[in-house]
Design a protein around this motif. Structure first.
Motif, short mmCIF file in Angstrom:
data_model
loop_
_atom_site.label_atom_id
_atom_site.label_comp_id
_atom_site.label_asym_id
_atom_site.label_seq_id
_atom_site.Cartn_x
_atom_site.Cartn_y
_atom_site.Cartn_z
N GLY A 94 0.81 -1.21 0.00
CA GLY A 94 0.00 0.00 0.00
C GLY A 94 0.84 1.26 0.00
O GLY A 94 0.53 2.22 -0.70
N LEU A 95 1.92 1.24 0.76
CA LEU A 95 2.81 2.40 0.80
C LEU A 95 3.49 2.62 -0.55
O LEU A 95 3.59 3.75 -1.02
CB LEU A 95 3.86 2.22 1.90
CG LEU A 95 4.72 3.41 2.22
CD1 LEU A 95 3.87 4.56 2.74
CD2 LEU A 95 5.77 3.04 3.24
N ILE A 96 3.92 1.54 -1.18
CA ILE A 96 4.56 1.65 -2.50
C ILE A 96 3.57 2.21 -3.53
O ILE A 96 3.91 3.11 -4.30
CB ILE A 96 5.11 0.29 -2.94
CG1 ILE A 96 6.30 -0.10 -2.10
CG2 ILE A 96 5.49 0.31 -4.42
CD1 ILE A 96 6.76 -1.53 -2.30
N LEU A 97 2.35 1.69 -3.55
CA LEU A 97 1.35 2.16 -4.51
C LEU A 97 0.94 3.60 -4.25
O LEU A 97 0.77 4.38 -5.19
CB LEU A 97 0.13 1.25 -4.49
CG LEU A 97 0.30 -0.14 -5.10
CD1 LEU A 97 -0.96 -0.95 -4.91
CD2 LEU A 97 0.67 -0.05 -6.55
N LEU A 98 0.80 3.96 -2.98
CA LEU A 98 0.41 5.33 -2.65
C LEU A 98 1.47 6.33 -3.08
O LEU A 98 1.17 7.34 -3.71
CB LEU A 98 0.14 5.44 -1.15
CG LEU A 98 -0.34 6.80 -0.65
CD1 LEU A 98 -1.72 7.11 -1.20
CD2 LEU A 98 -0.35 6.85 0.86
N VAL A 99 2.73 6.04 -2.77
CA VAL A 99 3.81 6.95 -3.13
C VAL A 99 3.97 7.05 -4.64
O VAL A 99 4.15 8.14 -5.19
CB VAL A 99 5.12 6.52 -2.45
CG1 VAL A 99 6.31 7.26 -3.00
CG2 VAL A 99 5.02 6.72 -0.95
N SER A 100 3.90 5.91 -5.33
CA SER A 100 4.05 5.95 -6.79
C SER A 100 2.87 6.67 -7.45
O SER A 100 3.06 7.39 -8.43
CB SER A 100 4.21 4.54 -7.36
OG SER A 100 3.03 3.80 -7.16
N GLY A 101 1.67 6.48 -6.94
CA GLY A 101 0.52 7.17 -7.50
C GLY A 101 0.59 8.68 -7.31
O GLY A 101 0.32 9.46 -8.22
N ILE A 102 0.98 9.10 -6.11
CA ILE A 102 1.10 10.53 -5.85
C ILE A 102 2.21 11.15 -6.69
O ILE A 102 2.03 12.24 -7.25
CB ILE A 102 1.34 10.78 -4.35
CG1 ILE A 102 0.07 10.47 -3.56
CG2 ILE A 102 1.78 12.21 -4.08
CD1 ILE A 102 0.23 10.52 -2.07
N SER A 103 3.33 10.46 -6.82
CA SER A 103 4.41 11.02 -7.63
C SER A 103 4.03 11.06 -9.11
O SER A 103 4.47 11.96 -9.84
CB SER A 103 5.70 10.23 -7.43
OG SER A 103 5.58 8.93 -7.96
N MET A 104 3.24 10.11 -9.56
CA MET A 104 2.80 10.11 -10.97
C MET A 104 1.87 11.30 -11.24
O MET A 104 1.96 11.94 -12.29
CB MET A 104 2.11 8.81 -11.33
CG MET A 104 1.79 8.68 -12.81
SD MET A 104 0.99 7.13 -13.22
CE MET A 104 2.34 6.00 -13.05
N VAL A 105 1.01 11.60 -10.29
CA VAL A 105 0.11 12.74 -10.44
C VAL A 105 0.91 14.05 -10.40
O VAL A 105 0.64 14.96 -11.18
CB VAL A 105 -1.00 12.72 -9.36
CG1 VAL A 105 -1.76 14.02 -9.34
CG2 VAL A 105 -1.95 11.56 -9.60
N ASN A 106 1.88 14.13 -9.52
CA ASN A 106 2.66 15.36 -9.37
C ASN A 106 3.55 15.63 -10.59
O ASN A 106 3.81 16.78 -10.91
CB ASN A 106 3.52 15.32 -8.11
CG ASN A 106 2.70 15.57 -6.88
OD1 ASN A 106 1.61 16.12 -6.94
ND2 ASN A 106 3.23 15.15 -5.74
N ARG A 107 4.04 14.58 -11.23
CA ARG A 107 4.93 14.77 -12.38
C ARG A 107 4.20 15.19 -13.64
O ARG A 107 4.83 15.68 -14.56
CB ARG A 107 5.71 13.49 -12.64
CG ARG A 107 6.92 13.35 -11.76
CD ARG A 107 7.77 12.21 -12.18
NE ARG A 107 7.18 10.99 -11.58
CZ ARG A 107 7.18 9.80 -12.13
NH1 ARG A 107 7.70 9.61 -13.31
NH2 ARG A 107 6.64 8.77 -11.52
N THR A 108 2.90 14.97 -13.72
CA THR A 108 2.17 15.30 -14.96
C THR A 108 1.43 16.59 -14.81
O THR A 108 1.31 17.18 -13.82
CB THR A 108 1.20 14.18 -15.35
OG1 THR A 108 0.31 13.94 -14.27
CG2 THR A 108 1.96 12.94 -15.71
#
Length: 68
Positions: free
Chosen positions: A54-68
């Protein structure tokens, strides 16, 4: 905003949502006194796996939203 950017933002939001749900499940599993949580047998080290995933998915999802 083109279609690729919209797709990345949507995928990031979905990943973050799934990560949040897994973290909530892990919290419930850690706090429960029984070895079954919502019909699933979760005991010992198996309680750590949803938290890490859950922590891995949450961090990767937030970073994906922030980068776009």
């Amino acid at each position: 905003m083109n279609d690729g950017t919209k797709f990345k933002r949507m995928l990031g939001g979905i990943l973050a949502g799934i990560g949040l749900l897994l973290l909530l499940f892990a919290c419930i599993a850690f706090m429960s006194a029984d070895d079954t949580v919502m019909g699933l047998a979760v005991k010992g080290a198996r309680k750590i796996a949803p938290a890490v995933l859950g922590l891995i998915l949450l961090v990767s999802g937030i970073s994906m939203v922030n980068r776009t």
